[in-house]
Design a protein around this motif. Structure first.
Motif, mmCIF file in Angstrom:
data_model
loop_
_atom_site.group_PDB
_atom_site.id
_atom_site.type_symbol
_atom_site.label_atom_id
_atom_site.label_comp_id
_atom_site.label_asym_id
_atom_site.label_seq_id
_atom_site.Cartn_x
_atom_site.Cartn_y
_atom_site.Cartn_z
ATOM 1 N N MET A 1 -88.140 55.565 -19.989
ATOM 2 C CA MET A 1 -88.403 56.995 -20.139
ATOM 3 C C MET A 1 -88.057 57.780 -18.871
ATOM 4 S SD MET A 1 -91.962 58.902 -21.195
ATOM 5 C CE MET A 1 -92.826 58.317 -19.747
ATOM 6 N N GLN A 2 -88.432 57.247 -17.718
ATOM 7 C CA GLN A 2 -88.298 58.020 -16.486
ATOM 8 C C GLN A 2 -86.964 57.851 -15.766
ATOM 9 O OE1 GLN A 2 -91.743 57.156 -14.093
ATOM 10 N NE2 GLN A 2 -93.143 58.054 -15.571
ATOM 11 N N LEU A 3 -86.284 56.742 -16.006
ATOM 12 C CA LEU A 3 -85.060 56.526 -15.244
ATOM 13 C C LEU A 3 -83.847 56.180 -16.114
ATOM 14 C CD1 LEU A 3 -83.878 56.445 -12.401
ATOM 15 C CD2 LEU A 3 -84.397 54.025 -12.338
ATOM 16 N N ALA A 4 -83.929 55.135 -16.895
ATOM 17 C CA ALA A 4 -82.739 54.625 -17.586
ATOM 18 C C ALA A 4 -82.181 55.619 -18.606
ATOM 19 C CB ALA A 4 -83.044 53.284 -18.244
ATOM 20 N N ARG A 5 -83.025 56.153 -19.490
ATOM 21 C CA ARG A 5 -82.526 57.095 -20.503
ATOM 22 C C ARG A 5 -81.990 58.381 -19.865
ATOM 23 N NH1 ARG A 5 -82.922 54.947 -25.253
ATOM 24 N NH2 ARG A 5 -84.706 53.693 -25.865
ATOM 25 N N PRO A 6 -82.719 59.000 -18.935
ATOM 26 C CA PRO A 6 -82.154 60.201 -18.293
ATOM 27 C C PRO A 6 -80.832 59.912 -17.568
ATOM 28 C CG PRO A 6 -84.506 60.077 -17.865
ATOM 29 C CD PRO A 6 -84.125 58.781 -18.519
ATOM 30 N N LEU A 7 -80.726 58.753 -16.937
ATOM 31 C CA LEU A 7 -79.498 58.402 -16.236
ATOM 32 C C LEU A 7 -78.336 58.252 -17.213
ATOM 33 C CD1 LEU A 7 -78.258 57.726 -13.510
ATOM 34 C CD2 LEU A 7 -78.961 55.361 -13.854
ATOM 35 N N ALA A 8 -78.557 57.545 -18.316
ATOM 36 C CA ALA A 8 -77.506 57.395 -19.334
ATOM 37 C C ALA A 8 -77.153 58.752 -19.934
ATOM 38 C CB ALA A 8 -77.951 56.421 -20.420
ATOM 39 N N GLY A 9 -78.160 59.617 -20.091
ATOM 40 C CA GLY A 9 -77.912 60.948 -20.636
ATOM 41 C C GLY A 9 -77.021 61.797 -19.757
ATOM 42 N N THR A 10 -77.065 61.581 -18.463
ATOM 43 C CA THR A 10 -76.218 62.373 -17.562
ATOM 44 C C THR A 10 -74.739 62.055 -17.733
ATOM 45 O OG1 THR A 10 -76.345 60.815 -15.709
ATOM 46 C CG2 THR A 10 -78.035 62.558 -15.807
ATOM 47 N N ILE A 11 -74.444 60.884 -18.281
ATOM 48 C CA ILE A 11 -73.044 60.555 -18.537
ATOM 49 C C ILE A 11 -72.747 60.560 -20.033
ATOM 50 C CG2 ILE A 11 -72.702 59.292 -16.396
ATOM 51 C CD1 ILE A 11 -72.997 56.703 -18.028
ATOM 52 N N ALA A 12 -73.676 61.111 -20.806
ATOM 53 C CA ALA A 12 -73.511 61.298 -22.257
ATOM 54 C C ALA A 12 -73.147 60.004 -22.973
ATOM 55 C CB ALA A 12 -72.493 62.392 -22.533
ATOM 56 N N THR A 13 -73.972 58.992 -22.775
ATOM 57 C CA THR A 13 -73.738 57.741 -23.475
ATOM 58 C C THR A 13 -75.062 57.186 -24.000
ATOM 59 O OG1 THR A 13 -72.634 55.594 -23.372
ATOM 60 C CG2 THR A 13 -73.957 56.203 -21.470
ATOM 61 N N ASP A 14 -74.949 56.376 -25.016
ATOM 62 C CA ASP A 14 -76.100 55.676 -25.580
ATOM 63 C C ASP A 14 -76.520 54.583 -24.603
ATOM 64 O OD1 ASP A 14 -77.874 54.673 -27.809
ATOM 65 O OD2 ASP A 14 -76.524 52.951 -27.554
ATOM 66 N N LEU A 15 -77.800 54.481 -24.321
ATOM 67 C CA LEU A 15 -78.282 53.530 -23.331
ATOM 68 C C LEU A 15 -77.965 52.091 -23.710
ATOM 69 C CD1 LEU A 15 -79.754 53.014 -20.681
ATOM 70 C CD2 LEU A 15 -81.914 53.075 -21.950
ATOM 71 N N LEU A 16 -78.168 51.713 -24.965
ATOM 72 C CA LEU A 16 -77.875 50.337 -25.364
ATOM 73 C C LEU A 16 -76.387 50.028 -25.211
ATOM 74 C CD1 LEU A 16 -78.686 47.579 -26.411
ATOM 75 C CD2 LEU A 16 -78.551 48.495 -28.740
ATOM 76 N N THR A 17 -75.534 50.940 -25.598
ATOM 77 C CA THR A 17 -74.088 50.741 -25.443
ATOM 78 C C THR A 17 -73.739 50.556 -23.966
ATOM 79 O OG1 THR A 17 -73.659 52.059 -27.409
ATOM 80 C CG2 THR A 17 -71.826 51.783 -25.869
ATOM 81 N N TRP A 18 -74.360 51.331 -23.112
ATOM 82 C CA TRP A 18 -74.118 51.282 -21.669
ATOM 83 C C TRP A 18 -74.594 49.950 -21.082
ATOM 84 C CZ3 TRP A 18 -77.225 53.727 -17.272
ATOM 85 C CH2 TRP A 18 -76.406 54.046 -16.184
ATOM 86 N N LEU A 19 -75.744 49.463 -21.548
ATOM 87 C CA LEU A 19 -76.341 48.253 -20.986
ATOM 88 C C LEU A 19 -75.825 46.956 -21.615
ATOM 89 C CD1 LEU A 19 -80.109 49.287 -20.788
ATOM 90 C CD2 LEU A 19 -78.457 49.186 -18.914
ATOM 91 N N ARG A 20 -75.306 47.012 -22.837
ATOM 92 C CA ARG A 20 -74.996 45.805 -23.610
ATOM 93 C C ARG A 20 -74.201 44.739 -22.839
ATOM 94 N NH1 ARG A 20 -73.703 47.813 -28.560
ATOM 95 N NH2 ARG A 20 -75.686 47.206 -29.467
#
Length: 179
Positions: free
Chosen positions: A105-124
């Protein structure tokens, strides 16, 4: 610059409840999704089970941490000559689930949102490397331990993959007989 190894014993809080980082051996220009997956997967599986089970020396000065390890429950069932069902149950402790949820909530999702990508896709791809590369399958005994790893990898690449479920945040249903 990242810390490089954000695990339980490398992060603390100061007197004002602000994060303090320890152990900079892995620090440097690490990929941000790599840093995220390391913390998330350590809370999900490594610190919650694999490290206490397979690397107890990592807890040499923290023996009480070993008591928190949650052993997975696994059933294997051969469906055909080329198909095996892996039915596993593993959920990290409530404290680890809270750490995962807060980090998302506080770091990973906002960070992925800044580059306009889905977090799971980014981390997979980083999660896949973490699942397979830290504790090689041939080192895990009994075979059910290897099956948990393969089950998590299959869940990671499933068409309906869900990050909260993969990270152990959502409830798991009791094991049903596999027919």
């Amino acid at each position: 610059m990242t810390q490089g190894d954000p695990t339980d014993f490398n992060i603390g809080l100061d007197i004002d409840n602000r994060p303090v980082w320890f152990d900079y051996d892995g620090a440097g220009l690490n990929a941000l999704p790599g840093e995220d997956r390391l913390l998330l997967w350590y809370q999900r599986l490594h610190g919650a089970w694999l490290v206490p089970r397979y690397n107890t020396e990592a807890f040499a000065d923290h023996r009480k941490a070993l008591a928190e390890a949650v052993e997975p429950t696994v059933r294997l069932n051969r469906l055909s000559r080329r198909a095996v069902a892996i039915d596993y149950q593993h959920r990290p402790s409530p404290a680890r689930r809270q750490a995962i949820a807060q980090y998302l909530m506080q770091l990973a999702r906002p960070l992925a949102g800044t580059i306009a990508t889905d977090l799971l896709t980014w981390l997979r791809p980083y999660l896949a490397m973490r699942i397979l590369a830290v504790y090689p399958l041939h080192h895990l005994e009994p075979r059910e331990h290897r099956a948990v790893t393969l089950g998590l990898l299959a869940d990671l690449y499933a068409s309906d993959a869900d990050l909260e479920h993969l990270l152990g945040l959502t409830g798991q249903t009791p094991m049903e007989p596999v027919s």
